[in-house]
Design a protein around this motif. Sequence first.
Motif, PDB file in Angstrom:
ATOM      1  N   ILE A  81       0.848  -1.204   0.000  1.00 12.79           N
ATOM      2  CA  ILE A  81       0.000   0.000   0.000  1.00 12.79           C
ATOM      3  C   ILE A  81       0.876   1.243   0.000  1.00 12.79           C
ATOM      4  O   ILE A  81       0.606   2.218  -0.718  1.00 12.79           O
ATOM      5  CB  ILE A  81      -0.967  -0.024   1.198  1.00 12.79           C
ATOM      6  CG1 ILE A  81      -2.021  -1.127   0.981  1.00 12.79           C
ATOM      7  CG2 ILE A  81      -1.640   1.323   1.389  1.00 12.79           C
ATOM      8  CD1 ILE A  81      -2.911  -1.393   2.175  1.00 12.79           C
ATOM      9  N   GLY A  82       1.947   1.228   0.791  1.00 12.83           N
ATOM     10  CA  GLY A  82       2.870   2.367   0.837  1.00 12.83           C
ATOM     11  C   GLY A  82       3.524   2.622  -0.509  1.00 12.83           C
ATOM     12  O   GLY A  82       3.627   3.763  -0.963  1.00 12.83           O
ATOM     13  N   GLY A 100       2.392   1.710  -3.462  1.00 11.11           N
ATOM     14  CA  GLY A 100       1.338   2.189  -4.366  1.00 11.11           C
ATOM     15  C   GLY A 100       1.029   3.660  -4.153  1.00 11.11           C
ATOM     16  O   GLY A 100       0.875   4.428  -5.108  1.00 11.11           O
ATOM     17  N   ALA A 101       0.948   4.076  -2.892  1.00  6.07           N
ATOM     18  CA  ALA A 101       0.687   5.484  -2.581  1.00  6.07           C
ATOM     19  C   ALA A 101       1.825   6.366  -3.083  1.00  6.07           C
ATOM     20  O   ALA A 101       1.587   7.462  -3.599  1.00  6.07           O
ATOM     21  CB  ALA A 101       0.490   5.666  -1.078  1.00  6.07           C
ATOM     22  N   LEU A 102       3.069   5.907  -2.942  1.00  2.00           N
ATOM     23  CA  LEU A 102       4.213   6.681  -3.446  1.00  2.00           C
ATOM     24  C   LEU A 102       4.171   6.824  -4.968  1.00  2.00           C
ATOM     25  O   LEU A 102       4.465   7.897  -5.499  1.00  2.00           O
ATOM     26  CB  LEU A 102       5.529   6.019  -3.022  1.00  2.00           C
ATOM     27  CG  LEU A 102       5.960   6.257  -1.570  1.00  2.00           C
ATOM     28  CD1 LEU A 102       7.190   5.409  -1.252  1.00  2.00           C
ATOM     29  CD2 LEU A 102       6.235   7.720  -1.334  1.00  2.00           C
ATOM     30  N   ILE A 149       1.482   6.739  -6.916  1.00  2.48           N
ATOM     31  CA  ILE A 149       0.383   7.655  -7.259  1.00  2.48           C
ATOM     32  C   ILE A 149       0.781   9.096  -6.948  1.00  2.48           C
ATOM     33  O   ILE A 149       0.567  10.002  -7.754  1.00  2.48           O
ATOM     34  CB  ILE A 149      -0.906   7.248  -6.523  1.00  2.48           C
ATOM     35  CG1 ILE A 149      -1.411   5.920  -7.094  1.00  2.48           C
ATOM     36  CG2 ILE A 149      -1.972   8.334  -6.629  1.00  2.48           C
ATOM     37  CD1 ILE A 149      -2.546   5.303  -6.324  1.00  2.48           C
ATOM     38  N   ALA A 150       1.392   9.323  -5.788  1.00  2.87           N
ATOM     39  CA  ALA A 150       1.817  10.669  -5.415  1.00  2.87           C
ATOM     40  C   ALA A 150       2.866  11.193  -6.393  1.00  2.87           C
ATOM     41  O   ALA A 150       2.836  12.368  -6.783  1.00  2.87           O
ATOM     42  CB  ALA A 150       2.363  10.681  -3.991  1.00  2.87           C
TER      43      ALA A 150
END
Length: 145
Positions: free
Chosen positions: A8-9, A11-13, A15-16
């Motif tokens: 999840i981390g 993936g968030a990076l 996307i960001a």
Amino acid sequence: MNKYFILIGVGALIIAGGILYRVFLLPESSAPVITGKVREITITATKDTWSFVPEIIEAERGDKIIAIVINEDDYDHGIAIDAFGVSQRMPANSTIKIEFVVTQQGDFPFYCSVPCGEGEVDGQKRGHFDMVGKLHVRSIITSTE
């Protein structure tokens, strides 16, 4: 640490990073443009020639294209323009309508996306792989491109 938190981390990076690139680093000349102008065209798959008429279509970046596509043959064809997400089947002896916006400038091929056989035209062997045209999209800033 749980592997799902790591995924999840990551993936968030990703996307960001994409959002930051789009907002701060993407050159303005590469950003998609929509002008609101509408350009209506007719494309014909002419009977037993394995070709599109016209073979070259001109547009300006940001134009909305409304294309009436006519299949004069007794067998199916297709039309695809990968760069703009167009892929449509054209049943035998039919007319279809496709709409899309040309958000980028450049030369983009359009082609028959349905295997449609081969034959002879003016002594030349022609077939499915000969059904290719070009969509030329000019910049709205300069008309020399």
